[in-house]
Design an enzyme around this catalytic site. Sequence first.
Site, PDB file in Angstrom:
ATOM      1  N   CYS A 156       0.799  -1.231   0.000  1.00 50.89           N
ATOM      2  CA  CYS A 156       0.000   0.000   0.000  1.00 50.89           C
ATOM      3  C   CYS A 156       0.834   1.284   0.000  1.00 50.89           C
ATOM      4  CB  CYS A 156      -1.015  -0.007   1.140  1.00 50.89           C
ATOM      5  SG  CYS A 156      -0.361  -0.265   2.782  1.00 50.89           S
ATOM      6  N   ARG A 169      16.015   2.413   1.093  1.00 43.46           N
ATOM      7  CA  ARG A 169      16.029   1.157   0.340  1.00 43.46           C
ATOM      8  C   ARG A 169      15.550   0.008   1.227  1.00 43.46           C
ATOM      9  NH1 ARG A 169      21.468  -0.293  -1.734  1.00 43.46           N
ATOM     10  NH2 ARG A 169      21.421   1.776  -2.699  1.00 43.46           N
ATOM     11  N   SER A 170      14.561   0.300   2.049  1.00 43.15           N
ATOM     12  CA  SER A 170      14.001  -0.752   2.893  1.00 43.15           C
ATOM     13  C   SER A 170      13.276  -1.772   2.021  1.00 43.15           C
ATOM     14  CB  SER A 170      13.025  -0.158   3.910  1.00 43.15           C
ATOM     15  OG  SER A 170      11.875   0.348   3.247  1.00 43.15           O
ATOM     16  N   ASP A 204      20.933   4.427  -0.046  1.00 37.46           N
ATOM     17  CA  ASP A 204      20.886   4.110   1.374  1.00 37.46           C
ATOM     18  C   ASP A 204      22.195   4.581   1.999  1.00 37.46           C
ATOM     19  OD1 ASP A 204      22.799   2.224   0.781  1.00 37.46           O
ATOM     20  OD2 ASP A 204      21.607   0.487   1.387  1.00 37.46           O
ATOM     21  N   PHE A 259       7.824  10.363   2.665  1.00 33.98           N
ATOM     22  CA  PHE A 259       6.904   9.351   3.183  1.00 33.98           C
ATOM     23  C   PHE A 259       7.281   8.883   4.585  1.00 33.98           C
ATOM     24  CE2 PHE A 259       9.900   6.539   0.826  1.00 33.98           C
ATOM     25  CZ  PHE A 259      10.177   5.585   1.785  1.00 33.98           C
TER      26      PHE A 259
END
Length: 321
Positions: A148, A183-184, A206, A271
């Site tokens: 999502c 970069r999770s 990252d 975000f």
Amino acid sequence: MSDSKPAGRTVLASTIAKPYIDEIEHGVRELTFTPTVVGLLANDDPAAKMYATWTGKTCEAHGFRYQLRTCDKNDLEAALVTANHDPDVHGIMVYFPVFGDNQDQYLQQLISPQKDVEGLNFLYYHNLYHNVRFLDPPHNEQKSILPCTPLAMVKILEYLGVYNKILPYGNRLFGKKVLIVNRSEIVGRPLAALLANDGATVYSADVNDIQQFTRGDDLSHTRHKVVELDPEEYSVATVAPRCDVIITGVPSENYKFPTDLVSYGTTVINFSSAKNFDDDIKLRAGLYVPSIGKVTIAMLLRNLLRLIDNQAIRDRKADKT
């Protein structure tokens, strides 16, 4: 005559989310039952509790039933299995982190794909990375859902006009350069893949290095390509000024993206729950979205309705046999 640049426009997540909320409320009214979302909370994190409360209020406000189930972290697996097998539960979400290690990944994958409203199951990530849009080829009746938060980012970029609707699907970000500072495995990496699959050149940063994501050769199925970039040539400082879009998701109140690296007119989106930009970003960014939470929850509820639609398709097929 002044040499100052005009300030950009700040766009709120609530404005972007509104048409999707309207769509969701219409979809709920079309159902013969009230969908139930279960949130599982197994930690003492105040932020998680706040998010759980906010999620519950949002669900209830838009026609869904929400149940918060709290438990000890060692009982979470059993609680998840119970929710998976409960026919009155239509969507499940877990407030991570719980253990803060690989056990969390196991629990994440334990959620039934038929109830995984956040789209975190391996099945959905696999489809995202490989640009697979349906769960039931060759019939292509059941749409695959997307995680999502990356999905929310796509809808935001569409709203802001970054996607070129004149171009065909899979190529609507052609010519766009995007920097993602995160970069999770939950957001940053899948988001980079998603935007690359849509034609963008994506720089994924990252703490260690920068990778470049680009679209594969086949618009419909080939996975995006990833290249490790030379750190002596590529850094946030060298890449950012060349980008049309800069997206950050650094979960730290101490981190601030350097405003002077942002070219005038760039689209800027944060975000993270933390504020990754100073207020002077508004003097540089053409469009600035300071948070995306309300779009993300809209995508979560939209995913739930899609899961319900997919289940109805499976039920109809089962009845015919």
